[in-house]
Design a protein around this motif. Sequence first.
Motif, PDB file in Angstrom:
ATOM      1  N   CYS A 115      28.068 -57.178 -18.290  1.00 29.15           N
ATOM      2  CA  CYS A 115      28.147 -57.743 -16.960  1.00 29.15           C
ATOM      3  C   CYS A 115      27.601 -59.041 -16.817  1.00 29.15           C
ATOM      4  O   CYS A 115      26.491 -59.591 -17.291  1.00 29.15           O
ATOM      5  CB  CYS A 115      26.898 -56.955 -16.049  1.00 29.15           C
ATOM      6  N   THR A 116      28.675 -60.006 -16.245  1.00 31.76           N
ATOM      7  CA  THR A 116      28.098 -61.375 -16.113  1.00 31.76           C
ATOM      8  C   THR A 116      28.322 -61.816 -14.445  1.00 31.76           C
ATOM      9  O   THR A 116      29.146 -60.940 -13.763  1.00 31.76           O
ATOM     10  CB  THR A 116      28.670 -62.232 -16.960  1.00 31.76           C
ATOM     11  N   GLU A 122      24.713 -68.350 -16.093  1.00 28.77           N
ATOM     12  CA  GLU A 122      25.056 -67.599 -17.484  1.00 28.77           C
ATOM     13  C   GLU A 122      26.089 -68.139 -18.152  1.00 28.77           C
ATOM     14  O   GLU A 122      27.301 -67.548 -17.982  1.00 28.77           O
ATOM     15  CB  GLU A 122      25.228 -65.970 -17.055  1.00 28.77           C
ATOM     16  N   ASP A 151      31.316 -60.662 -12.178  1.00 25.53           N
ATOM     17  CA  ASP A 151      30.824 -60.738 -10.548  1.00 25.53           C
ATOM     18  C   ASP A 151      31.094 -61.995 -10.050  1.00 25.53           C
ATOM     19  O   ASP A 151      30.784 -62.445  -8.860  1.00 25.53           O
ATOM     20  CB  ASP A 151      29.495 -60.472 -10.314  1.00 25.53           C
ATOM     21  N   LYS A 288      24.822 -55.520  -9.149  1.00 22.22           N
ATOM     22  CA  LYS A 288      25.133 -54.873 -10.602  1.00 22.22           C
ATOM     23  C   LYS A 288      25.497 -53.276 -10.806  1.00 22.22           C
ATOM     24  O   LYS A 288      26.320 -53.085 -11.392  1.00 22.22           O
ATOM     25  CB  LYS A 288      23.803 -55.238 -11.503  1.00 22.22           C
ATOM     26  N   ASP A 312      23.495 -56.397 -20.339  1.00 18.70           N
ATOM     27  CA  ASP A 312      23.268 -57.607 -19.694  1.00 18.70           C
ATOM     28  C   ASP A 312      24.065 -58.634 -20.775  1.00 18.70           C
ATOM     29  O   ASP A 312      24.033 -58.425 -21.785  1.00 18.70           O
ATOM     30  CB  ASP A 312      21.830 -58.101 -19.349  1.00 18.70           C
ATOM     31  N   CYS A 313      24.493 -59.610 -19.869  1.00 15.79           N
ATOM     32  CA  CYS A 313      25.425 -60.818 -20.715  1.00 15.79           C
ATOM     33  C   CYS A 313      24.601 -61.444 -21.714  1.00 15.79           C
ATOM     34  O   CYS A 313      25.223 -62.020 -22.488  1.00 15.79           O
ATOM     35  CB  CYS A 313      26.055 -61.438 -19.765  1.00 15.79           C
ATOM     36  N   GLY A 382      18.147 -50.866 -17.404  1.00 17.88           N
ATOM     37  CA  GLY A 382      19.145 -51.881 -17.198  1.00 17.88           C
ATOM     38  C   GLY A 382      20.020 -52.326 -17.951  1.00 17.88           C
ATOM     39  O   GLY A 382      21.187 -52.512 -17.773  1.00 17.88           O
ATOM     40  N   GLU A 443      18.658 -50.967  -9.629  1.00 15.57           N
ATOM     41  CA  GLU A 443      19.519 -49.878  -9.860  1.00 15.57           C
ATOM     42  C   GLU A 443      19.185 -48.896 -11.156  1.00 15.57           C
ATOM     43  O   GLU A 443      19.679 -48.016 -11.102  1.00 15.57           O
ATOM     44  CB  GLU A 443      20.991 -50.313 -10.014  1.00 15.57           C
ATOM     45  N   ASP A 444      18.450 -49.780 -12.111  1.00 14.21           N
ATOM     46  CA  ASP A 444      18.360 -49.032 -13.273  1.00 14.21           C
ATOM     47  C   ASP A 444      17.517 -47.851 -13.187  1.00 14.21           C
ATOM     48  O   ASP A 444      17.791 -46.765 -13.307  1.00 14.21           O
ATOM     49  CB  ASP A 444      18.053 -50.107 -14.406  1.00 14.21           C
ATOM     50  N   GLN A 482      11.713 -63.559 -11.039  1.00 17.29           N
ATOM     51  CA  GLN A 482      12.251 -62.674 -11.483  1.00 17.29           C
ATOM     52  C   GLN A 482      11.634 -61.133 -11.174  1.00 17.29           C
ATOM     53  O   GLN A 482      12.150 -60.336 -10.689  1.00 17.29           O
ATOM     54  CB  GLN A 482      12.714 -62.759 -12.902  1.00 17.29           C
ATOM     55  N   ARG A 485      11.750 -59.694  -7.745  1.00 16.21           N
ATOM     56  CA  ARG A 485      12.642 -59.062  -7.316  1.00 16.21           C
ATOM     57  C   ARG A 485      12.594 -57.693  -7.793  1.00 16.21           C
ATOM     58  O   ARG A 485      12.843 -56.795  -7.140  1.00 16.21           O
ATOM     59  CB  ARG A 485      14.039 -59.764  -7.994  1.00 16.21           C
ATOM     60  N   TRP A 486      12.142 -57.496  -9.070  1.00 18.15           N
ATOM     61  CA  TRP A 486      11.733 -56.316  -9.569  1.00 18.15           C
ATOM     62  C   TRP A 486      10.961 -55.591  -8.824  1.00 18.15           C
ATOM     63  O   TRP A 486      11.118 -54.002  -8.413  1.00 18.15           O
ATOM     64  CB  TRP A 486      11.199 -56.250 -11.241  1.00 18.15           C
ATOM     65  N   THR A 620      19.009 -64.392 -12.805  1.00 13.98           N
ATOM     66  CA  THR A 620      18.040 -65.317 -13.584  1.00 13.98           C
ATOM     67  C   THR A 620      18.873 -66.301 -14.514  1.00 13.98           C
ATOM     68  O   THR A 620      19.884 -65.612 -15.127  1.00 13.98           O
ATOM     69  CB  THR A 620      17.017 -64.385 -14.596  1.00 13.98           C
ATOM     70  N   LYS A 622      19.923 -68.170 -17.476  1.00 12.95           N
ATOM     71  CA  LYS A 622      19.977 -67.938 -18.916  1.00 12.95           C
ATOM     72  C   LYS A 622      20.127 -69.520 -19.858  1.00 12.95           C
ATOM     73  O   LYS A 622      20.286 -69.602 -20.990  1.00 12.95           O
ATOM     74  CB  LYS A 622      20.720 -66.971 -19.510  1.00 12.95           C
TER      75      LYS A 622
END
Length: 729
Positions: A115-116, A122, A151, A288, A312-313, A382, A443-444, A482, A485-486, A620, A622
């Motif tokens: 996923c990106t 990213e 996305d 995601k 994750d990408c 995730g 979601e994970d 980050q 958010r979690w 986040t 990268k």
Amino acid sequence: MVRDKLAYRSSLSQNTMLKAPLNTKRASPTRWFNRLYTVVYAVAIFALIYRHCCNLINSPSFTTIFLLVADLVLAFLWVAWQPFFLNPVHREVFPENLPQVAKESDYPRLDVFVCTADPFKEPPIGVLNTVLSLLAYDYPTEKLSVYLSDDGGSQLTLFAFMETAKFAKHWLPYCKKYNIMDRSPEVYFENDLSLFPETSEIQTMYENMKATIKDVMDRGTIDIDQINDERAIKALRKWTNEFTRHQHPTVIEVLLKNDEDKDVTGHYMPNLFYVAREKNKATPHHFKAGAINALLRVSAKLTNAPIFLILDCDMYSNDPKTPLRMLCHFLDPNVDPKLAFVQFPQRFYNINNNDTYCTQHVLENQICSVGMDGLDGMSFMGTNAFFKRDALLGKPNEPQGIWNEPNDSKDGLALAHHVADCSYEDNTKWGSEIGFRYGTLVEDAYTSFRIQCLGWKSVVCKPTRAAFLGNMPVALHDFLSQARRWYMGLLQIALCKFSPLTFGMKYMNPLQALCCAYIDFRAFWSIPIIIYAFLPQLTLLNSSAIFPKVSDPWFSLYAFLFLAAYGKSLLDYVVAGSTFRKWWSYQRMWLIFGCSTYLFSFFDWLVTSLGMSTFEFNVTSKVLDTELNKRYQQGVFTFGVDSPLFVSLSIVAIVNLFAFLVGIKQVLINGRFEELFGQLFIAGFGVVNGWPIYEGMVLRSDKGKMPAKTTLKSVCGALIIYWVFSSAC
Ligand SMILES: O=c1ccn([C@@H]2O[C@H](COP(=O)(O)OP(=O)(O)O[C@H]3O[C@H](CO)[C@@H](O)[C@H](O)[C@H]3O)[C@@H](O)[C@H]2O)c(=O)[nH]1
Ligand SMILES: [Mn+2]
């Protein structure tokens, strides 16, 4: 067909004897010590609560109530924390024994989802390295398909992957011919100094590809007239003037096809698909989770492998044999038919020696994972997990899943476009009962929790060499945001109707449900941490004692609770193979989180639940900033931005320092050491932990220091709090 084989394997009579095992499971010998510790510490907690209740009856006050609340929350989190230690298990896999059960041609097909979401946060160069490392897996190429979900709906990303597909035709045979370990070209050319005949040629090709992509990224557009490939032009022309990242039709491009495209040595390539699902401003896209659900359906129409891997990408493959380790579980004739996923813990390549921000996540990756593995399975993290497709489509006893629309038309690609429509999920069970579950920012954890409630299980696979490596923020603010958010997302689970404390207790192993509760309720740490960060200190400033005297027998109870808790957590770290310095960073970050991230997650949760705001998944970044990274590698904190997260943190630091100094003065003048020791100790502990913050506020002048604005706001905040407290008492 392959799916049938998997189902068939699962239904083979149990306990088929293998000459040599594919996997083993060993209970950790530490469990006996842990169980004893739990019993002893629980008694101490009861004693403490008893004392609180007596105090409340004898001398009710603001302070006694707050201390009771703090300790009740601590006790709750402690209880939820214990199950992780009651039955940890360690597993090993033996891929060398796979030939006993399957030839390569019997391996199940494997779909990989990457996923990106944003080409600027990213950068495609990073994403394509991830994808190349996966295409180059040591896995039969005719069984391997990689899907890139974009996305960001970006033409630049698609262009980068068209280049990637060309380069892959050279890179894959090169890796396989020389059995290269690092199959992310960036990592390989950085670390590996071996020179094979083709090395410099391939390196030049790679550098050229990077330059072409960088050029396009810098300019922000693609000069389609310069391209002479008909198919590429047709694909890139889909980005019309109306096309934006929030509003566009589905784009699915087949970049490599495994029965058409051959590498430069004449071998077939794995499949590579680019997928940008339809976006529409009026329809929520569920971040995601929505992307993965679209991929689940798209891949069902194109390749429909019984097993898929989510990445994750930034999580590139660090070991080409990883799929074989996963097969050691799924192809085991004795495998539990309820096994839903094999999780490889998240590991990162850019952590400094002392793990300054505790971003290595030793707790989650080394301790919680094996702890939950012994209780029917850990949560999904995730990324880095291989799932049985059926697990997302139904209950364990419904092997075909409930999403099996007939594939009557021959045109898979047209169907794939159809199932990636925004409106496809309307009035379906997607997001509620099948696929990744919606309604939270994590979601994970939520999805694995819900499928575990249906009876699905999971196992952890922790090879010595990391299976995947990703990247973590190197600036404190990025990490705190980050995590904000979690923990906000986790609170959404903790406090919804499917809370692990209610729904989980009923439908899953109760100890496992407690573990989930611990994870989901972590923002609750802010309650006791904030109380202990202010109450002892402010009362110290007013010279009132709130803890027992050192000579009082109750004092030893406090001393025991503190020392045993910290001692045990240090021991857990050491047993998990970590170091004292990393543990120190961890306990410091725990306090930092308590005074910032956890607190703000709470606020975020509150405003979204009251409907005053909607939640967003902020991706986040990268992008690795060299200067930031240099400072981080030296173990120096980077503050640098004026943020409320830092204001609250600095207020705590200032109050603790001030209280500590005033307390010392009082002890020296009035000699009330015995009475005030507890408070002095806590304030002093706060000061020791707050050291990097004082440094950032006054001793440093580099760009990463605490902004003067933040310091000023915090001083005012601290004064106001002191003033309000003093006038209330
Ligand atoms: O709308 C979105 C938002 C994000 N992503 C992707 O999700 C992944 C994770 O995003 P990132 O910004 O890296 O978030 P992290 O906080 O690092 O991710 C952790 O936390 C997430 C939420 O719990 C999990 O999904 C991730 O797997 C886990 O690594 C990335 O590949 C993104 O491209 C999307 O595909 N669509
Ligand atoms: Mn990430």
